[in-house]
Design a protein around this motif. Structure first.
Motif, short mmCIF file in Angstrom:
data_model
loop_
_atom_site.label_atom_id
_atom_site.label_comp_id
_atom_site.label_asym_id
_atom_site.label_seq_id
_atom_site.Cartn_x
_atom_site.Cartn_y
_atom_site.Cartn_z
N ALA A 139 1.03 -1.18 0.02
CA ALA A 139 -0.10 -0.13 -0.04
C ALA A 139 0.97 1.16 0.00
CB ALA A 139 -0.90 0.09 1.34
N VAL A 140 0.23 2.44 -0.26
CA VAL A 140 1.17 3.67 -0.14
C VAL A 140 0.99 4.31 1.26
CG1 VAL A 140 1.14 6.11 -1.12
CG2 VAL A 140 0.53 4.04 -2.57
N TYR A 141 2.12 4.51 1.88
CA TYR A 141 2.20 5.07 3.30
C TYR A 141 2.72 6.24 3.18
CZ TYR A 141 1.00 0.47 4.76
OH TYR A 141 0.19 -0.71 4.88
N ALA A 142 2.31 7.27 4.05
CA ALA A 142 3.18 8.61 4.21
C ALA A 142 3.06 9.05 5.70
CB ALA A 142 2.31 9.64 3.30
N LEU A 149 16.32 6.37 -3.46
CA LEU A 149 17.34 5.55 -2.73
C LEU A 149 17.60 4.17 -3.06
CD1 LEU A 149 15.22 7.23 -0.41
CD2 LEU A 149 17.28 7.25 0.68
N ASN A 150 18.61 3.61 -2.67
CA ASN A 150 18.90 2.42 -2.86
C ASN A 150 18.88 1.41 -1.73
OD1 ASN A 150 21.53 3.08 -2.07
ND2 ASN A 150 22.48 2.30 -3.71
N SER A 151 18.58 1.99 -0.79
CA SER A 151 18.85 1.32 0.69
C SER A 151 17.23 1.15 1.09
CB SER A 151 19.55 1.90 1.83
OG SER A 151 19.19 1.37 2.94
N TYR A 152 16.68 0.08 1.38
CA TYR A 152 15.53 -0.25 2.00
C TYR A 152 15.22 0.45 3.44
CZ TYR A 152 10.79 -2.29 2.79
OH TYR A 152 9.45 -2.44 3.19
N GLY A 153 16.45 0.49 4.19
CA GLY A 153 16.39 0.89 5.70
C GLY A 153 16.41 2.49 5.51
N LEU A 154 17.09 3.15 4.61
CA LEU A 154 17.04 4.57 4.45
C LEU A 154 15.62 5.23 3.80
CD1 LEU A 154 20.70 5.47 2.95
CD2 LEU A 154 19.74 5.89 5.41
N TRP A 155 15.14 4.33 2.68
CA TRP A 155 13.99 4.52 2.32
C TRP A 155 12.78 4.76 3.39
CZ3 TRP A 155 10.23 0.98 -0.49
CH2 TRP A 155 9.44 1.68 -1.58
N LEU A 156 12.71 3.67 4.12
CA LEU A 156 11.71 3.61 5.08
C LEU A 156 11.82 4.83 6.23
CD1 LEU A 156 9.35 2.15 6.80
CD2 LEU A 156 11.00 0.71 7.92
N GLU A 157 13.28 4.95 6.59
CA GLU A 157 13.37 6.04 7.65
C GLU A 157 13.05 7.41 7.01
OE1 GLU A 157 14.15 7.47 11.33
OE2 GLU A 157 14.03 5.47 10.69
N ALA A 158 13.34 7.69 5.67
CA ALA A 158 12.92 9.08 4.98
C ALA A 158 11.46 8.87 4.88
CB ALA A 158 13.56 9.02 3.50
N GLY A 159 10.65 7.89 4.65
CA GLY A 159 9.38 7.95 4.77
C GLY A 159 8.79 8.30 6.13
N ARG A 160 9.32 7.65 7.23
CA ARG A 160 8.87 7.91 8.47
C ARG A 160 9.17 9.46 8.95
NH1 ARG A 160 11.29 3.24 12.24
NH2 ARG A 160 9.67 4.28 13.65
N ALA A 187 4.00 3.27 13.65
CA ALA A 187 2.97 4.18 14.05
C ALA A 187 3.21 5.51 13.55
CB ALA A 187 3.37 4.27 15.61
N ASP A 188 4.23 5.96 13.18
CA ASP A 188 4.55 7.16 12.30
C ASP A 188 3.98 7.37 10.90
OD1 ASP A 188 6.62 5.50 12.07
OD2 ASP A 188 8.21 7.23 12.79
N LEU A 189 3.64 6.32 10.53
CA LEU A 189 3.05 6.14 9.26
C LEU A 189 1.53 5.96 8.85
CD1 LEU A 189 5.92 3.94 7.41
CD2 LEU A 189 5.36 6.57 7.07
#
Length: 170
Positions: free
Chosen positions: A45-48, A92-103, A120-122
């Motif tokens: 799904a799309v999250y923000a 990005l090319n890092s899943y961890g960085l991608w998730l953190e940037a979204g959060r 919880a922050d998404l």
């Protein structure tokens, strides 16, 4: 006694070269030289971040995957589906960085529901979309009869099956 060493990362471990004994892979067709089983369907799904909740999904900035690694990513396809016109704020090319940037509110992103719903922050901004790939548990044929590998596969199977609803966004 079973001792697990979990290796998470953006690189795919090669089972043939014994870089791992067992792998969970999201694929539509696992390599024929490996054996295993299909465990579950997976939805995204799309999250923000909540900081972007007042912006329409069509115009919110987005986080994308590095084009060198994925010329057309799942996010690109989802953006088309939801009619998004907002810019890519970051690739990005890092899943961890991608998730953190979204959060942190850098942009909207596509995530497996089991991941996005646990942050919880998404907030989820679309209905779940079942992927055309399944979650597979795989090993090399030479290792399949190993008691250690069999116990590991049984453990991981139970763990994934307990999360089946979360994997499809329920």
């Amino acid at each position: 006694k079973l001792e697990l060493e979990l290796v998470a990362g953006d690189e795919v471990r090669n089972l043939t070269r014994r870089e791992a004994d067992v792998a969970l892979r999201l694929t539509s067709k696992p390599p024929e030289h490996l054996i295993g089983r299909r465990l579950a369907k997976v939805a995204i799904a799309v999250y923000a971040s909540h900081t972007l909740s007042d912006q329409p999904l069509e115009t919110v900035p987005w986080l994308g995957w590095d084009r060198a690694e994925a010329p057309v990513s799942t996010t690109d396809k989802v953006r088309e589906t939801v009619g998004a016109r907002g810019p890519y704020a970051l690739r990005l090319n890092s899943y961890g960085l991608w998730l953190e940037a979204g959060r942190k509110g850098a942009g909207a992103l596509t995530l497996p529901c089991v991941v996005g719903d646990s942050c919880a922050d998404l907030e989820r901004r679309t209905e779940p979309m079942v992927m055309d790939k399944d979650l597979w548990l795989l090993t090399h044929p030479d290792l399949h009869s190993s008691p250690r590998v069999r116990r590991t596969m049984e453990f991981l199977t139970e763990l994934v099956l307990e999360q089946r609803d979360a994997l499809i966004g329920r």
